[in-house]
Design a protein around this motif. Structure first.
Motif, PDB file in Angstrom:
ATOM      1  N   SER A 409       0.833  -1.262  -0.033  1.00 15.77           N
ATOM      2  CA  SER A 409      -0.060  -0.039  -0.066  1.00 15.77           C
ATOM      3  C   SER A 409       0.825   1.307  -0.182  1.00 15.77           C
ATOM      4  O   SER A 409       0.452   2.291  -0.445  1.00 15.77           O
ATOM      5  CB  SER A 409      -0.953  -0.053   1.168  1.00 15.77           C
ATOM      6  OG  SER A 409      -0.288   0.019   2.373  1.00 15.77           O
ATOM      7  N   PRO A 413      -0.547   2.420  -6.310  1.00 16.71           N
ATOM      8  CA  PRO A 413      -1.646   3.349  -6.254  1.00 16.71           C
ATOM      9  C   PRO A 413      -2.664   2.378  -5.521  1.00 16.71           C
ATOM     10  O   PRO A 413      -2.825   1.145  -5.475  1.00 16.71           O
ATOM     11  CB  PRO A 413      -2.099   3.397  -7.648  1.00 16.71           C
ATOM     12  CG  PRO A 413      -0.796   3.158  -8.223  1.00 16.71           C
ATOM     13  CD  PRO A 413       0.014   2.425  -7.624  1.00 16.71           C
ATOM     14  N   GLU A 415      -5.824   1.828  -6.714  1.00 22.80           N
ATOM     15  CA  GLU A 415      -6.550   0.884  -7.681  1.00 22.80           C
ATOM     16  C   GLU A 415      -5.871  -0.596  -7.678  1.00 22.80           C
ATOM     17  O   GLU A 415      -6.446  -1.514  -7.800  1.00 22.80           O
ATOM     18  CB  GLU A 415      -6.721   1.449  -8.733  1.00 22.80           C
ATOM     19  CG  GLU A 415      -5.365   1.744  -9.716  1.00 22.80           C
ATOM     20  CD  GLU A 415      -5.190   3.353  -9.655  1.00 22.80           C
ATOM     21  OE1 GLU A 415      -5.306   3.776  -8.475  1.00 22.80           O
ATOM     22  OE2 GLU A 415      -4.634   4.250 -10.660  1.00 22.80           O
ATOM     23  N   ALA A 434      -2.677   1.249 -14.411  1.00 19.59           N
ATOM     24  CA  ALA A 434      -2.569   2.340 -13.573  1.00 19.59           C
ATOM     25  C   ALA A 434      -1.414   3.465 -13.940  1.00 19.59           C
ATOM     26  O   ALA A 434      -0.416   3.034 -14.529  1.00 19.59           O
ATOM     27  CB  ALA A 434      -2.659   1.753 -12.166  1.00 19.59           C
ATOM     28  N   VAL A 436       1.887   5.318 -12.201  1.00 20.87           N
ATOM     29  CA  VAL A 436       2.636   5.347 -11.127  1.00 20.87           C
ATOM     30  C   VAL A 436       3.639   6.399 -11.182  1.00 20.87           C
ATOM     31  O   VAL A 436       4.314   6.587 -12.314  1.00 20.87           O
ATOM     32  CB  VAL A 436       3.406   3.812 -10.858  1.00 20.87           C
ATOM     33  CG1 VAL A 436       4.215   3.661  -9.813  1.00 20.87           C
ATOM     34  CG2 VAL A 436       2.217   2.965 -10.733  1.00 20.87           C
ATOM     35  N   GLU A 437       4.080   7.170 -10.060  1.00 25.05           N
ATOM     36  CA  GLU A 437       4.973   8.064 -10.048  1.00 25.05           C
ATOM     37  C   GLU A 437       6.443   7.292 -10.014  1.00 25.05           C
ATOM     38  O   GLU A 437       6.646   6.380  -9.416  1.00 25.05           O
ATOM     39  CB  GLU A 437       5.152   8.921  -8.857  1.00 25.05           C
ATOM     40  CG  GLU A 437       4.016  10.102  -8.787  1.00 25.05           C
ATOM     41  CD  GLU A 437       4.332  11.038  -9.766  1.00 25.05           C
ATOM     42  OE1 GLU A 437       5.717  11.398 -10.315  1.00 25.05           O
ATOM     43  OE2 GLU A 437       3.218  11.693 -10.421  1.00 25.05           O
ATOM     44  N   PRO A 442       4.994  10.704 -14.075  1.00 23.35           N
ATOM     45  CA  PRO A 442       3.903   9.826 -14.125  1.00 23.35           C
ATOM     46  C   PRO A 442       4.166   8.757 -15.170  1.00 23.35           C
ATOM     47  O   PRO A 442       4.830   9.325 -16.394  1.00 23.35           O
ATOM     48  CB  PRO A 442       2.727  10.645 -14.313  1.00 23.35           C
ATOM     49  CG  PRO A 442       3.089  11.713 -15.049  1.00 23.35           C
ATOM     50  CD  PRO A 442       4.346  12.170 -14.291  1.00 23.35           C
TER      51      PRO A 442
END
Length: 892
Positions: A409, A413, A415, A434, A436-437, A442
């Motif tokens: 977690s 993300p 989702e 999804a 993600v950084e 991003p």
């Protein structure tokens, strides 16, 4: 009591017999359930790899590769590019062309017409693909206008559960019947055959391949094309037309079709033997193992291995020699079971395995950990509570931290956390995408979350596998953008414009109508200043349109744009807004250019679709009188009928020369001082069946299509040949289109006509309009000087209707000035003053030029002109246009 060796031998024989019975039952079950099909498939793939058959060299793969896409520069291609490829392939001697491209959707009208013309010219030697895409069997067929000239072939593939192509359908079925595949069409086959298997022992690398780029730029070797079946398809990765093969990697769909055809032509269609034969062989093996007195387990295992190798050798020989596939999987399954039973019965081997079990378990764990760490994708393995216990090197680098010991977690993300919970609850895998950084920006990823249990205590782990798809997403977005936009102007393309109108219509937005705008003088500017200046003009005009408040603007090609009308403004006011964009001159790389525009407009009828709106606006523009700039023409039904007739004439015009439908008539030219005939003007006529097509209808079409150059060459030869039969050295005058200066070599064409007919050069007169001399000054002056040096007479036609200055007129090399009929008509009015006509005659005489008046219909007109000093006349007063033979009789 102690057991004797005989007791042990008897016990082992009983165990062996019991094991054989169990194995026999298992073999029957495997055969009945066809459970070894996967093993048989793997063995077949191995056999493919042992073959090295070369392709026949009779079928050539014409490849739309990445280099070709980069060369053309846009995607989807205009269909005129496909037409060019087809024409070039047939010019190089291709036996026929099979196009594995989807032509089911409507494209730009001109491009679709170009492709249709190419197919018609091919004479039935081009075949277009029909695709059976879904389970219902619906066919995606080429457009009907293409099927008028080409037959279809079925382009499809049959894959196994792993997505590997194993065969192609022999036919695709429609209401009209069966459509043969490429393989069926070339090798023949009955409609009872449902599919054509592929022999992957044929090496795809031996199929001759030619890049479509080489064909377009003219560097393709003719020997690679001549006499061959040519299959046009795409290998470019971004077009995603690739299929997996068992031993030759991903291959383009066109190559798969070629492999199927090569298989059929070589008579290598695979024949699959019944698995029950091998089941019987396996049972015979069991019986021999029980009956033969072989006590050593090692000898028994070696014998089994030799037998398995022999069976596989026979299977390989049958495949190589006769394309027969022997399903040996069931035999090898029985062999493996016997080997395992032998090992289990041998206590020494069993004890050795127990001793090694612990060490191998530890080694396996270390190997598994290394496999995870080295995985190309991101891999995170965690406890059910989310604590990461192992991670791949890519995951560590991508997330920018050491994941082991941290919670999922904190790393992923929300989702993906939801997907993990769903995977645990449903005890299955959940996949998705999804953002993600990563490294401060991003990134798009696709992931799979899996819940697994293992061991007797049903321990659980969660695995998240992901990969970076940012580059793929950007590529897909770019392709979507290119599909709907024009790269040059950054406006919408035709298809994007129609899509925008459809979306507005579907959302209930009000669209009042569509303008189609034509920039006047665009061709002249491009010819004089170069294509870069023309491109700059288009970009600046598009920017001005958008700045005027029009949100939906599309570049349709050349100097033509489409504009969606604003719903809250009057049409006339909106056209005024469009017209204002050209009032300021355009700065074209150091040159200043002023342009005008004309426009057609059609209302957005709720009953019709956007395609109809656009075609109606185009019809209105076509009917526009281009002599009046900044003119708006509104659509009415008669314009569509005229456009339809023009299209029909355009299609027929190409065959008019070939079918000898053109003929010439001649109108006498008279010396006003003596009344004698001094020559005649050649006038082109077109007889289509019983109809005489007016020149005002077909000549503009000939100029639009460029066919005017070829037609003029014919007129020159025919006019010179006819004039050669006239006496008294009479001249013949031939009208020359402005396009001939741009698209042809006029001086060379005139020289060829004189050489063919033997007419002296001083008996030929060329008439060039005043407007033509203004369009390309430098080119026209140089060409006219070449013609005059040959002895040709040059006349400026329709003088007074153009916009030339007297200073420029004085620079032109010409001999005769022809006064337009519009000025001569004024002399027919009683009491009319001949001021303008007299001024023109004075100008010509001052410059040392002769004057000819057109359109003289009355005697008093001829008399006035004679008194003013006009040397020559032409018109109905003396004669309507007549046949060349009558001119010869009148001269005699």
């Amino acid at each position: 009591m102690f057991r004797t060796q005989a007791d042990t031998s008897t016990r082992n024989r009983r165990y062996r017999l019991a094991g054989a019975v169990l194995i026999a039952v298992g073999l029957f079950a495997l055969a009945a359930l066809n459970a070894t099909v996967s093993l048989d498939r793997d063995l077949a793939d191995w056999r493919f790899g042992q073959s090295s058959r070369a392709a026949s060299q009779d079928i050539v793969f014409l490849d739309i590769d990445g280099a070709t896409i980069d060369t053309v520069g846009i995607w989807p291609w205009p269909r005129a590019v496909y037409a060019q490829i087809i024409d070039r392939a047939l010019e190089l001697g291709a036996y026929d062309v099979w196009v594995d491209v989807d032509f089911s959707a409507v494209s730009a009208r001109g491009d679709d017409a170009a492709l249709a013309d190419s197919l018609e010219a091919a004479g039935g030697y081009v075949y277009l693909a029909a695709f059976q895409r879904n389970e219902s069997g619906d066919l995606t067929r080429p457009l009907p206008e293409f099927l008028k000239y080409s037959d279809m072939f079925a382009a499809g593939a049959l894959t196994d559960v792993l997505g590997i192509v194993r065969a192609v359908p022999s036919y695709a079925w429609s209401q009209e019947g069966g459509i043969p595949s490429l393989a069926t069409a070339l090798a023949g086959g009955s409609e009872g055959s449902s599919y054509q298997s592929l022999d992957y022992g044929i090496d795809a690398d031996t199929i001759p391949k030619v890049s479509a780029r080489d064909l377009l730029d003219g560097t393709a070797e003719p020997d690679l094309i001549a006499g061959k079946h040519v299959v046009l398809g795409a290998s470019a990765l971004e077009l995603k037309d690739l299929f997996f093969t068992p031993n030759q990697g991903p291959q383009p769909g066109a190559v798969v079709q070629i492999l199927a055809a090569e298989t059929a032509l070589a008579g290598r269609g695979l024949v699959n033997a019944s698995p029950w034969w091998m089941t019987g062989a396996a049972l015979l093996l069991l019986a021999l193992q029980v009956a033969l007195p072989i006590h050593s387990p090692i000898v028994r295992i070696i014998a089994l291995a030799i037998g398995a190798l022999a069976v596989e050798g026979v299977a390989l020989a049958l495949y190589l020699g006769s394309a027969v596939m022997l399903p040996t999987g069931i035999y090898h399954a029985g062999t493996a079971a016997l080997m395992l039973g032998t090992v289990i019965l041998d206590t020494r081997i069993l004890g050795f395995l127990v001793q090694r079990l612990g060490g191998e378990r530890d080694a396996f764990r270390a190997m598994l950990k290394q496999v995870i760490a080295d995985n190309f994708d991101g891999v995170l393995i965690a406890q059910p509570d989310g604590e990461v216990i192992s991670a791949s090197r890519f995951a560590t680098e991508f997330l920018g931290c050491a994941p082991v010991g941290r919670n999922l977690s904190d790393l992923l993300p929300v989702e993906i956390g939801v997907a993990i919970d769903n995977a645990i609850d449903c005890k299955t895998s959940v996949q998705g995408e999804a953002i993600v950084e990563s490294e401060g920006r991003p990134r798009n990823i696709e992931y799979v979350a899996t819940h697994s249990t293992f061991g007797e205590r049903k321990q659980s782990i969660v695995t998240v596998t992901f990969r970076d798809i940012t580059a793929r997403k950007h590529g897909e977005a770019r392709l979507r953008y290119l599909a709907d936009h024009d790269q040059l102007t950054d406006t919408l393309s035709r298809s994007g414009f129609l899509k925008r109108l459809h979306d507005a219509q579907g959302c209930g937005e009000q669209v009042s109508g569509v303008f189609v705008v034509q920039l006047e003088r665009f061709g002249t500017i491009t010819a004089s200043l170069g294509h870069c200046a023309g491109d700059t003009l288009l970009r600046q005009f598009a920017d001005r349109l958008r700045a005027s408040g029009f949100s939906a603007v599309a570049h349709l090609g050349q100097g033509q744009f489409a504009v969606a009308a604003l719903s809250d403004e009057r049409i006339e006011h909106q056209f005024e807004m469009i017209g204002k964009t050209t009032r300021l001159a355009f700065d074209l790389e150091g040159h200043t250019a002023a342009v005008g525009l004309s426009a057609g407009y059609a209302d957005a009828d709720a009953v019709e679709n956007p395609e109809t709106w656009l075609s109606r606006a185009e019809a209105a523009l076509i009917s526009n009188d281009r002599r009046n700039l900044n003119q708006l023409t509104l659509y009415d039904q008669s314009q569509s009928a005229q456009v339809s007739r023009n299209r029909t004439l355009e299609a027929k015009l190409a065959k008019a020369l070939e079918d000898d439908q053109f003929f010439l008539q001649f109108q006498p030219q008279i010396d006003l001082r003596t009344g004698c005939m001094i020559g005649a003007e050649a006038l082109l006529r077109w007889r289509r069946g019983t109809e005489i097509v007016p020149p005002g209808e077909f000549l503009p079409i000939a100029e639009e299509t460029g066919m005017i150059v070829e037609i003029t060459r014919w007129v020159l030869v025919e006019a010179c040949r006819t004039a050669l039969r006239w006496t008294n050295g009479m001249r013949v005058a031939v009208n020359i289109s402005a396009l001939h200066f741009e698209l042809g070599d006029l001086a060379a064409d005139v020289a060829a006509a004189l050489d063919i007919t033997g007419l002296p050069a001083d008996r030929l007169e060329l008439e060039i309009t005043e407007t033509a001399t203004m369009s390309m000054r430098a080119n026209v002056v140089a060409e006219l000087e070449r013609l005059r040096s040959m002895g040709i007479t040059i006349a400026i036609d329709d003088f007074g209707t153009g916009q030339s200055s007297l200073a420029y007129l004085d620079q032109l090399p010409f001999d005769i000035l022809k006064i337009d009929k519009a000025f001569i008509d004024r002399l027919a009015v009683p009491g009319a003053t001949p001021g303008i006509v007299a001024g023109i005659i004075d100008i010509a005489q001052t410059m040392g030029k002769r004057v000819l008046a057109e359109g003289i219909e009355h005697a008093h007109q001829a008399e006035i002109l004679r008194k003013l000093g006009c040397e020559f006349g032409q018109g109905y007063y003396w004669s309507r246009p007549i046949d060349g033979a009558l001119i010869a009789q009148a001269a005699a």
